[in-house]
Design a protein around this motif. Structure first.
Motif, short mmCIF file in Angstrom:
data_model
loop_
_atom_site.label_atom_id
_atom_site.label_comp_id
_atom_site.label_asym_id
_atom_site.label_seq_id
_atom_site.Cartn_x
_atom_site.Cartn_y
_atom_site.Cartn_z
N ALA A 1 -36.85 -58.53 17.50
CA ALA A 1 -37.98 -58.85 16.62
C ALA A 1 -39.04 -59.71 17.29
N PHE B 1 -42.70 -60.39 18.16
CA PHE B 1 -43.93 -59.91 17.55
C PHE B 1 -44.79 -59.22 18.60
N ASN C 1 -44.99 -66.05 21.20
CA ASN C 1 -43.74 -65.68 20.54
C ASN C 1 -42.77 -66.85 20.55
N TYR D 1 -38.84 -58.16 11.78
CA TYR D 1 -39.92 -59.08 12.12
C TYR D 1 -40.15 -60.09 11.00
N VAL E 1 -47.41 -61.70 10.52
CA VAL E 1 -46.53 -60.65 11.03
C VAL E 1 -46.87 -59.28 10.47
#
Lengths: 308, 356, 272
Positions: free
Chosen positions: B86, B88, B96, C164, C182
């Motif tokens: 995950a 970004f 990040n 995410y 996000v």
């Protein structure tokens, strides 16, 4: 927020739903707020008119005069009037011809033919053919309508220049045929792309087995291809019939003329309600259109669901 | 640094599916703890419930002596690495890593510095300006680790940390992760379906099945003394031999042969009862000559394991496997005898381990 | 062998016919604007730019293109924002009646077309004082495009992994921060596609502005184009050809851009 609980205490085990478990923690309230504006617009400008047209069809509402200020409830009078009005049936019959001719037959056959001819090809020829067909589809309707008016002009049109038949005015002499051919030309792209994708999903091994067994192109089409794409043909037919049934573009070519010879239902409603100012009667006809749409759409969605 | 405790933790999905069934677990501060089990056993659900991404239907989650059962996922002072990392995609590596600090409202300069510091520690200093899409799998994993390290949380949760890496990289990453956790000393819980991975990395582990914990113990305990036949069958790269047997005094009749009762079950068996006898192929001593108290039969398959061989014997109607060191491999069709080690063989009654 | 040759000849003849069928009507659009004093017939152009000058002098031509832009951008903006919010909520949160709602949306967008609803929409516009208002047209077009947009965007968001958002959540971000930091960057390609789809739809839309806008200075290009060839007297072919070309170019460019970037093709729902 931090609870200094001694580890030996018995903890209450009722579900502590103090936070939501969707990915971002939106929660139902916020999610509702997110959906609200869209639903509001849809309700006001899509749902409400659809419901109101049902009501309007039952009144004698007009834009001007007493009926505008105090519309009276006339029950099914408008519907009776429609059913007994030859103009209504004329329009209905014309619309049937339009849909059958340009969509069911025209666009499907033309779209499929092009997709079939272009299958397994990747070169510039395919790109050119597909490009032109798609161009016919994406150009604005006002532009293509005029292009065809220009093409079919009696004295100076390009068709005239090619055929050299003096006094031949397709839009006046054969108006329905003209708009059928026009709409076939206009909408073939969608069917072409749909069948192109469907053909791409036919396993090549099946086609090759047939070919090795000696089947001709036509036989391969009949025995291997059609069984595979049967479902797609039906959904394609339903969609384009729905769209063609509601298409207002013929208005831009012929305005329903000459003498109402191309007055499909869409144009008929416009003439009666907007030009003739009889909104109540126009609403009744619109209701009929809505109902027919409903039937086709439900049928289509049922098919989609059963395929999933 | 914090201990994690679960008490009677239950999770029932709408529809009645019980993903977690009244689980009790205590993970001391600083431990590298594994949740191991087959798909659907509830290990990921358990991890997500500790994180707060799933709400518990009953029981409680305590982190660092604080009951966090009703606390939002963001308020539990834990950090999580997801299976797909995950990261970004629209932020570079620095942003990040710095993201959790941005949420905590740390100033831009301060959080960039911290990100660079942590990044350097994991060997990412040349990559700080890249986007995740420009990184290899191993590099992405290190960025994800850097991100949780930057949070300085009390506990780390890893969901299948190695499964997105290819096989060779996975082994390197195993060693790397274990070393890192030891250096940081942060309580870490990780989920895996790979028993070899769990055995190699964890200080202790919980083996799960269908929402229940079947055994908690160190890798050695779980490997040498599985508490039940499920764990016995799940743990170990070569499956444990599990054979039906009948007790006859101080011997067991297994597949038509007589083997001595194992040390662990001495004095705990009743004559004539039917039990399951378990012994790992690694703990079977192979011999071409007949040996007292062994399982004898014909060699049917010999598999090359590298520095050893896995020999499958047909003993009566069952297959028994033994591991043979290099140079000792028999030929197919020969007679062979597998003598189980008395101090490593086990007996199971109704699926549960018989022991004092 | 002859069967093969005949087959080839037949194939190429058919292709030639098809190419002719699709090209001939279009030729006028590219030839006439560059021909001085154009007629209905297609002739080899003498590449003059005078026609474009004539367009500049026409009082309603270029402003109508601006009106088209206003309608298109205005609608696209509303559609993208409202559809994105709704699609995200529907994708992530289990709202009561969600599935029924989606089914209803799909149904609605297919049934309630401009043709079927022109009567009540006209009257609604009268009641709400939105006749002759570009904002009114924007609202109505938005309402019509929203159901399909929501459907398409929700599909897109469903296939975007939740990890995410969950990751950001565990790091302590609030729901609105998560959406901002996000979600929006992640779904940008989907939003762009919907925006272009909406613009293309509105750009060519004739019925709604024709029905609802009476002031010629507010009319978009679709209506002006129609007016140019139907309002009495001889059709001004100079204007029509040039204006038609100018009006068409943006849509063609948009289509090219989107298919290059995203391979955006309507296959009628068939996955390739």
């Amino acid at each position: 927020m931090a609870q200094a609980t001694s580890p030996l205490e018995v903890i209450d085990d009722a579900p502590a739903r103090r936070f939501s478990s969707d990915a971002a923690g939106l929660g139902r309230l916020r999610a509702g707020a997110f959906v609200a504006p869209a639903l509001a617009l849809i309700a006001v400008f899509l749902v409400f008119p659809a419901l109101w047209v049902l009501y309007l069809g039952l009144t004698n509402y007009r834009l001007t005069g007493t009926a505008a200020v105090e519309p009276q409830f006339v029950g099914l009078d408008n519907f009776v009037k429609a059913v007994s009005d030859p103009a209504f049936w004329n329009s209905t019959w014309l619309t049937v011809q339009f849909v059958l001719g340009s969509a069911v037959i025209g666009q499907v056959v033309l779209g499929f033919t092009i997709a079939w001819l272009m299958r397994d090809r990747t070169g510039p020829l395919k790109r050119t053919v597909e490009g032109l067909v798609i161009l016919a589809w994406i150009l604005p309707s006002a532009v293509v309508s005029f292009l065809w008016v220009a093409l079919l002009d009696r004295d100076g049109g390009t068709l005239q220049a090619l055929l050299h038949v003096p006094g031949f005015a397709p839009l006046l002499d054969h108006p329905m045929l003209s708009i059928v051919i026009f709409n076939t030309w206009r909408g073939a792209a969608f069917s072409m792309m749909l069948y192109g994708a469907a053909l791409g999903n036919v396993p090549p091994s099946h086609l090759e087995s047939a070919r090795l067994a000696g089947a001709s192109g036509w036989q391969q089409l009949r025995d291997v291809v059609f069984p595979h794409i049967r479902g797609h043909i039906l959904t394609n037919l339903l969609l384009i019939s729905l769209w063609t049934f509601n298409d207002f573009t013929p208005f831009m070519l012929t305005a329903g003329g000459p003498d109402g010879k191309t007055e499909v239902l869409a144009v008929h409603v416009y003439k009666v309600a907007m030009l003739g100012q009889e909104l109540g009667y126009g609403a009744a006809v619109s209701t009929v259109i809505l109902l027919i749409n409903l039937v086709v759409a439900v049928f289509y969605l049922r098919l989609l669901r059963s395929k999933k | 640094m914090a201990a994690i405790e679960l008490r009677a933790l239950t999770k029932v999905y709408p529809g009645g599916v019980k993903a977690l069934d009244s689980l009790d677990l205590a993970i001391p501060d600083g431990e590298f703890f594994a949740l191991l089990g087959p798909s659907g056993c509830g290990k990921t659900t358990l991890l997500r419930t500790i994180a707060g991404l799933e709400t518990a239907t009953g029981g409680s989650v305590v982190i660092g002596e604080r009951d966090v059962t009703g606390v939002q996922p963001g308020g539990r002072d834990i950090a999580m690495v997801f299976q797909d990392y995950a990261l970004f995609p629209h932020m570079d590596v620095t942003d990040n890593i710095a993201y959790p600090l941005r949420i905590k409202k740390v100033g831009k300069a301060a959080r960039q510095r911290k990100a660079e510091e942590v990044g350097a520690r994991l060997g990412l200093d040349q990559l700080m300006d890249r986007r995740p899409g420009q990184l290899s799998g191993g590099q992405q994993q290190r960025v994800a680790l850097a991100r949780v390290m930057a949070t300085q949380a009390q506990a780390f949760l890893f969901d299948e940390p190695l499964s997105n890496l290819d096989a060779r990289l996975r082994l390197e990453a195993r060693t790397f992760l274990k070393k890192l956790q030891r250096e940081l000393g942060v309580t870490t819980v990780f989920v895996t379906h790979d028993q070899a991975e769990a055995l190699a990395m964890a200080d202790r582990m919980a083996v799960m099945e269908a929402g229940h914990i079947r055994q908690i113990g160190t890798p050695a305990e779980v490997f040498q003394r599985p508490a039940n036949t499920f764990v016995a069958g799940f743990i170990g790269s070569t499956p444990m031999n599990l054979l039906h047997g009948t007790v006859h005094g101080d011997t067991l009749e297994v597949a038509g042969c007589k083997v001595p009762v194992p040390v662990s079950a001495e004095g705990l068996l009743t004559d004539g009862e039917r039990v399951v006898y378990g012994v790992r192929p690694e703990y079977n001593t192979y011999s071409a000559e007949p040996v007292e108290g062994s399982l004898g039969g014909k060699v049917v398959i010999v598999e090359n394991l590298g520095a050893s061989h896995l020999v499958t014997l047909e003993v009566g109607e069952v297959l028994v496997q033994a591991v043979v060191p290099e140079g000792g491999e028999p030929s197919i069709g020969a007679d062979g005898f597998a003598a189980p080690r008395r101090d490593r063989a086990l007996v199971y009654r109704d699926g549960e381990l018989v022991s004092a | 062998m002859t069967r093969f040759v005949l087959g080839r000849i037949g194939f190429y003849t058919l292709i030639a016919v098809l190419l002719a069928f699709f090209t001939i009507p279009l030729l006028w659009l590219v030839a006439a604007p560059l021909t001085s004093d154009p007629t209905y017939e297609v002739r080899v152009p003498d590449f003059t730019l005078d026609n474009f000058r004539a367009i500049l002098e026409h009082p309603y031509a270029l402003p109508s293109l601006l009106n088209s832009l206003v309608l298109a951008v205005g609608t696209a903006l509303l559609v993208v924002v409202f559809a994105a919010l709704a699609a995200y909520a529907l994708s992530r949160v289990r709202l009561p009646g969600r599935d029924a709602l989606l089914y209803a949306l799909l149904l609605l967008s297919s049934i309630i077309t401009g043709t079927a609803a022109m009567v009540p929409l006209f009257q609604l516009a009268v009641e709400l004082n939105l006749i002759d208002s570009q904002f009114g047209v924007i609202l109505i077009l938005t309402g019509g495009l929203l159901p399909a947009a929501i459907f398409m965007l929700k599909d897109f968001m469903d296939s975007t992994p939740k990890s995410y958002e969950e990751s950001a959540r565990v790091f302590g971000a609030s729901p609105l921060q998560i959406v901002r930091h996000v979600v929006v960057p992640l779904v940008r390609p989907g939003l762009a596609t919907i925006a272009v789809w909406a613009v293309a739809n509105v750009w060519g839309n004739f019925l709604m502005p024709y029905l609802l806008l009476s002031d010629v200075e507010k009319q978009p290009a679709a209506v002006i184009m129609y007016t140019l060839y139907t309002e009495g007297g001889q059709a001004n072919l100079t204007l029509l050809s040039t204006f038609g070309l100018l009006y068409s170019v943006p849509v063609v460019l948009m289509y090219l851009f989107v298919s290059k970037k995203y391979g955006f093709r309507f296959h009628g729902g068939i996955k390739r």
